[in-house]
Design a protein around this motif. Structure first.
Motif: not given
Length: 466
Positions: A139-146, A327-332, A382-390
């Motif tokens: 869930r990190t990507g979508r919540v970080i995008s907010v 928020n809608r595209a970050i997980d896809k 997206p950059v933060m999600n790339i790092v935080y989710s990995r």
């Protein structure tokens, strides 16, 4: 209650959104406070009988304190827990705000701004790491995008809020306005934000690293600021000493047997290195533009601070729209595609500002700012999600500290560099002020191209489900 990773496919529910809202209040206070005082510099100089050169340290001292505090955020969260560190940072920030409002001289105000900046520097990184830990990788990507839209809105909201407050209240309210926000954040966090336990490793504090990294960053930024003010000797000493201390910290971080304050090896691990480069250069572009445009509107077009702030509003609206899209595209979508597209939009939105010498109409400027806002939203989250989710949950606080440090340093260095370029172009152009600003924006384009080069090294595919 402890934060645990969410199962695959978990949705963004109301409790998580509530936690995100609470934690983003801290980031909002810290980032808005970096710009809200800018419109009150003249008022402060008059009230304290100080020169503009002296009173400018009210802003510079806060910035240096933020830069110095960020590297310690990871160790503090590991040692005392994410929520406890975040609450303490809010408390320090509020104490600094109250003392700033009670300042009796320019020197006392500058000293209290340092205290305020130390608290403010901890808030974004600690809040992001805590939120990522509570949300879990899925869930990190979508919540970080907010929540990532807040730092993009702050440079727009700060001058507007400052101009509005000074129109109806004396200057202490530039700082007292933080109290209701901060107190609400503390009360809500104690009730709704879960406790994330400290790291079981309890690594000792890297005292030597702290003595090199934080002062080194602050001295480097100070030296660059002195360049923009045309003071050659302090600038040369600051830049030389800052670079030497950072080089010494890198050598220390690679050789120490303990846990360094920021591990230099992080930057060699994909995708962290490419993400760090993108955020570093993006910070230079975003904060540099937010330095140039208000100055252009007020000196080149003769607008008031309030009118200049209104002209910057389309960028905030674009950032809000971009965050919804992300928020809608970050997980896809492929992470690199989002980031490269965002940088391309920033480039497209920057091109019209290279033509300021031709006095482009307001509609063109508003459209360009809106396009830039959408692009910025498509890069940061997206950059933060790339790092935080990995990255492993235990490494989140230090990774968040490193990313926020680079973004802050990028903004500081970029602003100082653009101030030097602008000064040179103003001297070369003479009365053609608009043309000088247009020339300077070519450097902003260069920053964006450099960020695009770093973005091409980001992952080609989304993270595989675990």
């Amino acid at each position: 209650m402890t934060g645990t990773a969410a199962p695959p496919g978990a949705r963004i529910d109301a409790p998580l959104l509530r936690i995100a809202f609470i934690l983003v209040l801290g980031t909002f206070m810290a980032t808005v406070d970096a710009t809200i005082v800018s419109v009150g510099i003249d008022t402060l100089a008059d009230d304290f009988g100080a020169s503009l050169t002296e009173i400018q340290w009210v802003s510079t001292a806060y910035l240096l304190a933020v830069v110095a505090a960020v590297p310690a955020s990871g160790w503090l969260a590991d040692r005392y827990g994410g929520r406890r560190t975040w609450l303490a940072a809010v408390g320090v920030f509020l104490l600094g705000s109250v003392l700033c409002a009670l300042a009796w001289s320019a020197a006392s105000l500058i000293a209290f701004r340092v205290l305020q900046g130390l608290g403010g520097g901890l808030l974004p990184a600690t809040g992001q790491a805590l939120l990522a830990r509570v949300a879990g990788k899925e869930r990190t990507g979508r919540v970080i995008s907010v929540v990532a839209v807040v730092p993009l809105l702050s440079p727009v909201l700060g001058p507007l809020a400052g101009g509005s407050l000074l129109g109806v209240a004396p200057w202490p309210w530039l700082f007292l306005v933080n109290l209701p926000i901060g107190l609400a954040a503390i009360l809500l966090a104690r009730r709704h934000v879960p406790e994330v336990p400290p790291s079981p490793r309890r690594a000792p504090f890297d005292l030597r690293g702290a003595a090199l990294l934080s002062p080194g960053l602050a001295v480097l930024v100070f030296g660059l600021t002195e360049v923009s003010h045309g003071r050659a000797l302090p600038a040369a000493l600051g830049i030389t000493a800052g670079l030497a201390m950072l080089a010494a910290f890198t050598a220390h971080g690679l050789r120490t047997r303990g846990t360094p304050l920021i591990d230099p090896r992080l930057f060699a691990r994909p995708p962290f290195g490419a993400a760090a480069l993108a955020l570093l250069v993006l910070g230079a572009s975003v904060f540099g533009t937010m330095f140039l445009l208000p100055l252009y509107f007020q000196t080149g077009r003769g607008l008031s601070a309030w009118e200049a702030g209104l002209l910057l509003a389309p960028q905030g609206l674009g950032a809000a729209a971009g965050s919804v899209l992300v928020n809608r595209a970050i997980d896809k979508a492929v992470p690199r595609t989002l980031v490269v597209t965002g940088i391309a939009l920033i480039l497209a939105g920057t091109v019209p500002f290279t033509q300021l010498g031709h006095e482009p109409p307001g509609a063109v400027i508003a459209t360009a700012l809106a396009v830039r806002g959408v692009g910025m939203a498509m890069v940061g989250a997206p950059v933060m999600n790339i790092v935080y989710s990995r990255i492993e949950p235990a490494q989140l606080p230090r990774a968040a500290g490193a990313l926020n440090m680079l973004n802050t340093v990028g903004g500081s260095v970029g602003t100082a560099a653009l101030a030097v370029v602008l000064q040179q172009r103003l001297e070369a152009r003479g009365p053609d002020v608009s043309g000088a600003f247009g020339d300077t924006f070519w450097w902003v384009l260069g920053f964006c191209l450099f960020a695009a080069a770093g973005a091409t090294r980001l992952p080609r595919t989304p993270r595989s489900p675990e």
